[in-house]
Design a protein around this motif. Sequence first.
Motif, PDB file in Angstrom:
ATOM      1  N   ASP A  70       0.834  -1.208   0.000  1.00 42.53           N
ATOM      2  CA  ASP A  70       0.000   0.000   0.000  1.00 42.53           C
ATOM      3  C   ASP A  70       0.863   1.251   0.000  1.00 42.53           C
ATOM      4  O   ASP A  70       2.036   1.226   0.402  1.00 42.53           O
ATOM      5  CB  ASP A  70      -0.918   0.011   1.226  1.00 42.53           C
ATOM      6  N   LYS A  71       0.248   2.349  -0.442  1.00 38.87           N
ATOM      7  CA  LYS A  71       0.989   3.609  -0.503  1.00 38.87           C
ATOM      8  C   LYS A  71       1.510   4.010   0.869  1.00 38.87           C
ATOM      9  O   LYS A  71       2.569   4.625   0.988  1.00 38.87           O
ATOM     10  CB  LYS A  71       0.100   4.715  -1.071  1.00 38.87           C
ATOM     11  N   GLU A  72       0.758   3.684   1.883  1.00 38.05           N
ATOM     12  CA  GLU A  72       1.205   4.055   3.223  1.00 38.05           C
ATOM     13  C   GLU A  72       2.206   3.044   3.795  1.00 38.05           C
ATOM     14  O   GLU A  72       2.800   3.274   4.848  1.00 38.05           O
ATOM     15  CB  GLU A  72      -0.001   4.151   4.182  1.00 38.05           C
ATOM     16  N   GLY A  73       2.374   1.916   3.120  1.00 36.72           N
ATOM     17  CA  GLY A  73       3.260   0.871   3.632  1.00 36.72           C
ATOM     18  C   GLY A  73       4.735   1.169   3.402  1.00 36.72           C
ATOM     19  O   GLY A  73       5.121   2.031   2.606  1.00 36.72           O
ATOM     20  N   ASP A  74       5.605   0.426   4.119  1.00 37.39           N
ATOM     21  CA  ASP A  74       7.065   0.578   4.016  1.00 37.39           C
ATOM     22  C   ASP A  74       7.624  -0.568   3.168  1.00 37.39           C
ATOM     23  O   ASP A  74       7.709  -1.728   3.619  1.00 37.39           O
ATOM     24  CB  ASP A  74       7.689   0.550   5.412  1.00 37.39           C
TER      25      ASP A  74
END
Length: 482
Positions: free
Chosen positions: A407-411
Amino acid sequence: MEQVVNEQEDDFAAMFEASMQARPVARGQQVEGTIVRIGKEVALVDVGGKSEAVLDVAELRNDEGELEAAVGERIQATVISTQGGVTLSRKLARKAATDRQIEDAFEARLPVEGMVQGVVKGGYEVRIGHSRAFCPLSQIDTARTTDPEVHVGQRYTFRIVEYKEGGRNIVVSRRALQEEGQQVRAAEVRQTVVPGAILRGRVVSVPPFGAFVDLGGGVQGLVHVSEMGWSRNTDAAQIVSPGDEVTVKVLRTDDASNKIALSMKQAGDDPWTRVPASYAVGQVRNARVTRVADFGAFVELEPGIEALAHVSTFPPTGRRDGWTQLVPAGTTAAFEILKIDLEKKRIGVAMVPEGSSRAEGALTTSGEIVPGARITGKVERHERFGVFVFLGPGKIGLMPTAETGVDKEGDIAKTLPVGSDVEVIVQDVDPANRRIRVSRKAIFDAQEQSELRAYTERSDSAPQSLGSLAEKLRGALGAREK
């Protein structure tokens, strides 16, 4: 009768002309003549004079007393006397030199034979016939003498350089004769030292930058360390030692500076000529790592045949330059041949993991990477635009950020750390540019589609509800009313 007179006149004229052409000889002169007769004690030699010259037969015999010359052969000798005829000598007979003969030899610069009897202050005591002579230490040999005793008891040929006090003070030199012989030999050798010539020589010294080779007669050339062998080596002392006999090829000559450039490796065949018959893509060979560069490791398949294991062929380790710890210089390991470029003399290899079946040397082919293939690789590195995945030796795939499945918010770095295994699907392959595009997200998409199909199949096979039956009944009634 008139004819006989004419023939006699012709013979007389020929003999007169020959006598007029005969050149006078002088004491000490080097002459060449033909042996016309060999007696018990003396031999007669025609040197072009009015009469034959005389030579002691002992000078025509070897150490076993056998004649080394025959009637009709041409020899070179020195005139030692012109009184009462011409007397020649090629060397002073062993143990038979009188004081007069020694003086004649000095004046005629004739070589004499002597026995080194012992070491004295500053040199050696030499016995020549019944006379005693002195040879300075520096004049016993052209090479430096580290142990003076090695010459004691040896019989050498000397040149008398001083003869004083009626023979009570005689100084001789062996080196003078050696240097004269070297000059003659050097002139002959230089005629053969031309670019392209293949010659034999002896290593005389080994400085760090190469080896000096004596080609004969003191004529020396330099073999630079880069020309000492087809292998990459920077230590000349590991290849040759002083005294070694070597075959060299003349590369260049400089008459102005008397410098001669030689090559040992070019005196033989280029090992690359054997590559087509000896190597093939897919082969696994044991090789030694010779050096490690920023872009990969060089390995020696055989002397003169070097290959490169590019950095991209090593699996990621998660550390910067961590791959270099796998192949320190001097390491011997199994390497698989990936490609061969005969024109550029390049071979690409990849290190075979220890314990792998490929290490046995069998011809194998790597798994084919084609669009749609589902394979497992290792995360090699992260970039702002995506992740590079190691798929196999020399095969790196790019997984764009949008295809990571994160996800875009993931690292991404935390989800896919360097060195971790990752399963991907090959989306595109561009062999011309050696580009491979892969996707982890496609794995998830395939899983969702698979789960959806499974759900759909389960729904179709399940018992129908009352609601669905009612819907079908109303549909059927409506159709009938129309």
